[in-house]
Design a protein around this motif. Structure first.
Motif, short mmCIF file in Angstrom:
data_model
loop_
_atom_site.label_atom_id
_atom_site.label_comp_id
_atom_site.label_asym_id
_atom_site.label_seq_id
_atom_site.Cartn_x
_atom_site.Cartn_y
_atom_site.Cartn_z
N PHE A 154 0.83 -1.20 0.00
CA PHE A 154 0.00 0.00 0.00
C PHE A 154 0.87 1.26 0.00
CE2 PHE A 154 -2.00 3.43 2.42
CZ PHE A 154 -3.20 3.59 1.74
N THR A 155 1.87 1.29 0.86
CA THR A 155 2.75 2.46 0.94
C THR A 155 3.52 2.65 -0.36
OG1 THR A 155 2.97 2.10 3.33
CG2 THR A 155 4.58 3.55 2.29
N HIS A 156 4.00 1.55 -0.93
CA HIS A 156 4.74 1.64 -2.19
C HIS A 156 3.84 2.21 -3.29
CE1 HIS A 156 7.66 0.65 -5.28
NE2 HIS A 156 6.72 -0.01 -5.94
N ALA A 157 2.60 1.75 -3.35
CA ALA A 157 1.68 2.27 -4.37
C ALA A 157 1.39 3.75 -4.14
CB ALA A 157 0.38 1.45 -4.35
N ALA A 158 1.28 4.16 -2.86
CA ALA A 158 1.03 5.57 -2.56
C ALA A 158 2.22 6.44 -2.95
CB ALA A 158 0.72 5.73 -1.08
N VAL A 159 3.44 5.90 -2.79
CA VAL A 159 4.64 6.62 -3.23
C VAL A 159 4.67 6.73 -4.75
CG1 VAL A 159 7.15 6.47 -3.38
CG2 VAL A 159 6.02 6.08 -1.19
N GLN A 160 4.33 5.66 -5.43
CA GLN A 160 4.36 5.69 -6.90
C GLN A 160 3.38 6.72 -7.45
OE1 GLN A 160 6.70 3.94 -8.72
NE2 GLN A 160 7.40 3.62 -6.61
N ALA A 161 2.29 6.96 -6.71
CA ALA A 161 1.28 7.92 -7.16
C ALA A 161 1.47 9.30 -6.53
CB ALA A 161 -0.12 7.39 -6.82
N ALA A 162 2.59 9.51 -5.85
CA ALA A 162 2.81 10.75 -5.10
C ALA A 162 2.84 11.98 -6.02
CB ALA A 162 4.12 10.66 -4.31
N TYR A 163 2.48 13.09 -5.44
CA TYR A 163 2.40 14.35 -6.17
C TYR A 163 3.05 15.45 -5.33
CZ TYR A 163 -1.46 14.92 -2.90
OH TYR A 163 -2.21 15.00 -1.76
N ALA A 164 3.23 16.64 -5.90
CA ALA A 164 3.93 17.72 -5.21
C ALA A 164 3.01 18.93 -5.08
CB ALA A 164 5.19 18.11 -5.98
N PRO A 165 2.28 19.03 -3.96
CA PRO A 165 1.37 20.17 -3.78
C PRO A 165 2.08 21.44 -3.32
CG PRO A 165 1.24 18.74 -1.88
CD PRO A 165 2.17 18.06 -2.85
N GLY A 166 3.29 21.28 -2.79
CA GLY A 166 4.05 22.43 -2.32
C GLY A 166 5.38 22.54 -3.04
N GLN A 167 6.33 23.21 -2.41
CA GLN A 167 7.62 23.44 -3.04
C GLN A 167 8.71 22.50 -2.54
OE1 GLN A 167 8.59 27.74 -3.21
NE2 GLN A 167 6.51 28.12 -2.45
N GLY A 168 8.34 21.54 -1.67
CA GLY A 168 9.33 20.64 -1.11
C GLY A 168 9.09 19.19 -1.47
N GLN A 169 8.90 18.35 -0.46
CA GLN A 169 8.76 16.92 -0.66
C GLN A 169 7.46 16.56 -1.39
OE1 GLN A 169 9.12 15.86 3.53
NE2 GLN A 169 11.12 14.96 3.13
N TYR A 170 7.49 15.37 -2.00
CA TYR A 170 6.28 14.81 -2.58
C TYR A 170 5.38 14.28 -1.47
CZ TYR A 170 8.31 14.88 -7.28
OH TYR A 170 8.85 15.27 -8.48
N PHE A 171 4.07 14.32 -1.70
CA PHE A 171 3.09 13.78 -0.76
C PHE A 171 2.49 12.50 -1.34
CE2 PHE A 171 1.73 17.48 2.13
CZ PHE A 171 3.03 17.96 2.19
N LEU A 172 2.30 11.52 -0.49
CA LEU A 172 1.76 10.23 -0.92
C LEU A 172 0.28 10.35 -1.28
CD1 LEU A 172 4.40 9.49 0.60
CD2 LEU A 172 3.24 7.41 1.35
N ASP A 173 -0.13 9.64 -2.33
CA ASP A 173 -1.54 9.61 -2.71
C ASP A 173 -2.15 8.30 -2.20
OD1 ASP A 173 -4.05 9.53 -3.90
OD2 ASP A 173 -3.36 10.61 -5.68
N ARG A 174 -2.68 8.37 -1.01
CA ARG A 174 -3.22 7.17 -0.36
C ARG A 174 -4.52 6.72 -0.98
NH1 ARG A 174 -0.97 10.87 2.68
NH2 ARG A 174 0.81 10.30 4.00
#
Length: 261
Positions: free
Chosen positions: A236-256
């Protein structure tokens, strides 16, 4: 009006800090548990000032207020599992342990946070010592990344950290290491039970540890055996990382939500 109420969902209790960016902490736990079909009760241990680039401030709540939240929820909800993240203070950790002593049947997943994903320290030496000596033995499983496991144990490798680890189960995640594959290792009483290798996505991600630990707790709340709960949570976590997006100017956020089964 319907003649009967719909069946209840399992209830997961998360004890953690609030992240106003909704990438980690209580907000990540809520998003993760909901995506996996649970109802999540959230106990606030600390509030933070942070965004996608890092943590700027952590302010712990009074330990008595944390304890009051837990006791109030326990009186109303049939809690199936507990996830513990950022505690904020030694006093809060002591209160949490005292309350857990009255519920020995509850499975506990402990994410022993030492630093944020951006490197800020989140626990004092005294709190880390209490986690190691008192709270970790109460948990069924701990989910540190490799730097956290080495910091808590004083070891210099995953296998060495696992030898005298206080909780029965230990999952050391390898997301902070180098290489094209993430090496996640599951131990039981110091013995390597299973090794999970996952392809690494380049970039920095916010909330992976919170997501992983909450997903394991969700699996335990749903009645899964530990090995199965860990495997499902890692996928589940791996899939959320693969679908992650960048809503801000720093790290990617997981798409759970995209990662839900």
């Amino acid at each position: 009006m319907p003649s009967s109420l719909p069946p209840s969902r399992p209830v997961l209790l998360s004890i953690a800090g609030a992240d106003p960016s909704s990438g980690a902490g209580l907000q990540a736990d809520l998003l993760t548990g909901t995506a996996l079909g649970l109802h999540v009760c959230t106990v606030l241990s600390a509030w933070t000032v942070q965004d996608s680039r890092g943590v700027r401030r952590v302010q712990a709540l009074a330990a008595a207020d944390v304890g009051a939240q837990i006791e109030t929820l326990w009186a109303d909800f049939a809690i199936a599992a507990v996830k513990i993240g950022l505690l904020g203070s030694l006093a809060t950790a002591q209160v949490v342990l005292e309350l857990l002593a009255a519920r020995p049947e509850l499975p506990v997943v402990l994410d022993p946070l030492w630093r944020s994903g951006a490197g800020e320290e989140l626990a004092s030496a005294e709190l880390l010592a209490f986690l190691r000596e008192r709270l970790l033995p109460r948990a069924q499983i701990a989910t540190p990344n490799l730097p956290e496991a080495c910091r808590i144990s004083g070891a210099n490798s995953a296998d060495a950290a696992a030898r005298d680890w206080p909780s029965e189960w230990l999952l050391i995640s390898g997301g902070h290491g180098p290489g094209q594959l993430i090496d996640n290792r599951l131990y039981q009483r110091g013995r390597l039970v299973e090794q999970f290798l996952q392809p690494r996505r380049e970039g920095e991600f916010h909330g992976t540890g919170c997501t992983l630990s909450t997903a394991i707790a969700a699996g335990l709340a749903l009645g899964q055996e530990m090995s199965a709960a860990v495997a499902v949570a890692l996928n589940f976590t791996h899939a959320a990382v693969q679908a992650a997006y960048a809503p801000g100017q720093g790290q990617y956020f997981l798409d759970r939500w995209q990662a839900r089964p």
